[in-house]
Design an enzyme around this catalytic site. Structure first.
Site, PDB file in Angstrom:
ATOM      1  N   TYR A 147       0.814  -1.215   0.000  1.00 10.40           N
ATOM      2  CA  TYR A 147       0.000   0.000   0.000  1.00 10.40           C
ATOM      3  C   TYR A 147       0.850   1.269   0.000  1.00 10.40           C
ATOM      4  O   TYR A 147       0.404   2.332  -0.396  1.00 10.40           O
ATOM      5  CB  TYR A 147      -0.957   0.012   1.202  1.00 10.40           C
ATOM      6  CG  TYR A 147      -2.072  -1.024   1.122  1.00 10.40           C
ATOM      7  CD1 TYR A 147      -1.960  -2.125   0.275  1.00 10.40           C
ATOM      8  CD2 TYR A 147      -3.215  -0.912   1.875  1.00 10.40           C
ATOM      9  CE1 TYR A 147      -2.960  -3.083   0.210  1.00 10.40           C
ATOM     10  CE2 TYR A 147      -4.226  -1.866   1.816  1.00 10.40           C
ATOM     11  CZ  TYR A 147      -4.088  -2.951   0.977  1.00 10.40           C
ATOM     12  OH  TYR A 147      -5.076  -3.901   0.908  1.00 10.40           O
ATOM     13  N   ASP A 257     -11.501  -7.602   7.146  1.00 12.62           N
ATOM     14  CA  ASP A 257     -12.852  -7.531   6.579  1.00 12.62           C
ATOM     15  C   ASP A 257     -13.550  -8.881   6.710  1.00 12.62           C
ATOM     16  O   ASP A 257     -14.762  -8.952   6.924  1.00 12.62           O
ATOM     17  CB  ASP A 257     -12.820  -7.112   5.102  1.00 12.62           C
ATOM     18  CG  ASP A 257     -12.969  -5.599   4.948  1.00 12.62           C
ATOM     19  OD1 ASP A 257     -12.353  -4.866   5.747  1.00 12.62           O
ATOM     20  OD2 ASP A 257     -13.709  -5.155   4.047  1.00 12.62           O
TER      21      ASP A 257
HETATM   22  C1  IPM Z   1      -9.203  -0.021   5.867  1.00 13.20           C
HETATM   23  C2  IPM Z   1      -9.627   0.555   4.555  1.00 13.20           C
HETATM   24  C3  IPM Z   1      -8.466   1.323   3.963  1.00 13.20           C
HETATM   25  C4  IPM Z   1      -7.303   0.364   3.798  1.00 13.20           C
HETATM   26  C5  IPM Z   1      -8.788   2.038   2.646  1.00 13.20           C
HETATM   27  C6  IPM Z   1      -9.978   2.938   2.777  1.00 13.20           C
HETATM   28  C7  IPM Z   1      -7.599   2.771   2.101  1.00 13.20           C
HETATM   29  O1  IPM Z   1     -10.088  -0.436   3.698  1.00 13.20           O
HETATM   30  O2  IPM Z   1      -8.906   0.759   6.784  1.00 13.20           O
HETATM   31  O3  IPM Z   1      -9.166  -1.245   5.993  1.00 13.20           O
HETATM   32  O4  IPM Z   1      -7.243  -0.350   2.819  1.00 13.20           O
HETATM   33  O5  IPM Z   1      -6.464   0.330   4.687  1.00 13.20           O
HETATM   34 MN    MN Z   2     -10.086  -2.405   4.549  1.00 14.59          MN
END
Ligand code: IPM
Ligand code: MN
Length: 367
Positions: A147, A257
């Site tokens: 990222y 998630d």
């Molecule tokens: C999270 C979100 C973020 C991430 C996005 C919005 C950039 O999905 O906090 O998990 O990927 O870290």
């Molecule tokens: Mn996320």
């Protein structure tokens, strides 16, 4: 009297309405504790900030955050369609959230997959799998890996479009998150699942080497190494086998998630993002623009983020615990909101009413 200066970034979508409830809880905690005083400073963040100032993380907001002891953040982001109204660099994720994480080097992200009995009806998992409840602390590295690595797009010499994204970690970056995970494991069940993909990725090989090295400093902790793909399966089949899980950024994004899926909603997952000097707290869910402004979003994840803040930034463990208990009692008493429950399944209340109910339970609990 200790004064804590807290930056409040309500953000986009349902952010402001759930933040209002978090602020309500903080006001109550403040009122009940003579020795503390919360000073709240609000600032614009995300798409809301972009439309007002042309920047999704404006200079004024940076100053408010720089001057704060800690930061409480709501949600950011727009619908896919509305996002196109903002240039790529200023879109809330790239222009505000990732820069916030980078600015304060919030490398340790705590995402509790916490499903006590009183919430188990929200989970899609069978009762036999949930058992006495699920209590996992998922720890995600938050400022490294893919990222944050170098990115490149272009056209190669054959005229083909290409993309390149670099997954990079140095040993210090890995060590600091691994140490955090060991420390947390020591305070919990002393079992740590190390999530990796060393059968393919060199980055996981270095990661695992550091885990082995640090293990020497924590001989009481049992380390179990598990491939990320297998961990995804086990999270569904046998979630109760996990206590602390530690992993790199993208694995953590995806598995957390999945944790939301296990709980029944990301609306039930608060989070803490711990930095070397400053930390910030946020719900794990998005800004849900489709239900924004209707007063049907549950503030559990936002209020839970306040509990994490009290515990982790201010050492107010008792108050934090009380907030968790109060929220559970509201669910036990049969209340819920329309985002989590259907008509007839629960006594449906609004976002604000849910916050009031949490306050009413909180005042019953001794300090
Ligand atoms: C999270 C979100 C973020 C991430 C996005 C919005 C950039 O999905 O906090 O998990 O990927 O870290
Ligand atoms: Mn996320």
């Amino acid at each position: 009297m200790t004064t804590y200066n807290i930056a409040i970034l309500a953000g986009d979508g349902i952010g402001p309405e759930v933040m209002k409830e978090a602020v309500k809880i903080m006001a109550l905690v403040d009122k009940r504790n003579e020795n503390i005083n919360f000073e709240l400073n609000t600032a614009l963040f995300g798409a809301t900030a972009y439309f007002a100032t042309g920047k999704s993380f404006p200079e004024e907001t940076k100053t408010v955050c720089d001057n704060a002891d800690t930061i409480l953040k709501g949600t950011i982001g727009l619908s896919h369609e509305d996002s196109k109204k903002i240039p790529l660099d200023e879109q809330p994720e790239r222009g505000a959230l990732l820069p916030l994480r980078r600015r304060y080097n919030t490398y340790a992200n705590f995402r509790p997959i916490y499903l006590p009995k009183s919430l188990s009806h929200f989970s899609p998992l069978k009762g036999s799998i949930i058992g006495d409840g699920i209590d996992i602390m998922l720890i995600r590295e938050l400022v490294g890996g893919l990222y944050f690595g170098h990115k490149e797009t272009g056209v190669d010499k054959n005229g083909k479009r290409f993309v390149k994204e670099v997954l990079e970690y140095d040993e210090d970056q890995i060590r600091q998150i691994i140490k955090v995970a060991f420390e947390v494991s020591m305070k919990r069940k002393k079992i740590m699942h190390n999530i990796h993909k060393s059968n393919v990725l060199e980055s996981s090989m270095l990661w695992n080497e550091i885990v082995e090295e640090e293990k020497q400093n924590y001989p009481e902790v049992e380390v179990i190494n598990i491939l990320v793909d297998a961990a995804a399966t086990y999270l569904c089949l046998k979630p109760t086998m996990f206590d602390v899980m530690v992993m790199e950024n993208m694995f953590g994004d995806i598995l957390s998630d999945q944790g939301g899926g296990i709980l029944g909603s990301l609306g039930l997952m608060p989070s803490a993002c711990k930095g070397s000097e400053k930390s910030y707290y946020e719900p794990s869910h998005g800004s849900a623009p489709d239900i924004a402004g209707q007063g049907i979003a549950n503030p559990y994840s936002m209020i839970g983020s306040v509990a994490l803040m009290l515990e982790m930034s201010f050492g107010m463990e008792k108050e934090a615990k009380n907030i968790w208990i109060a929220m559970q009692r509201v669910f036990e008493n049969g209340f819920s909101t329309l985002d989590l429950s259907k008509q007839g399944e629960a006594n449906l209340v609004s976002t604000a009413e849910f916050g009031d109910l949490v306050c009413a339970e909180l005042v019953k609990l001794p300090l």
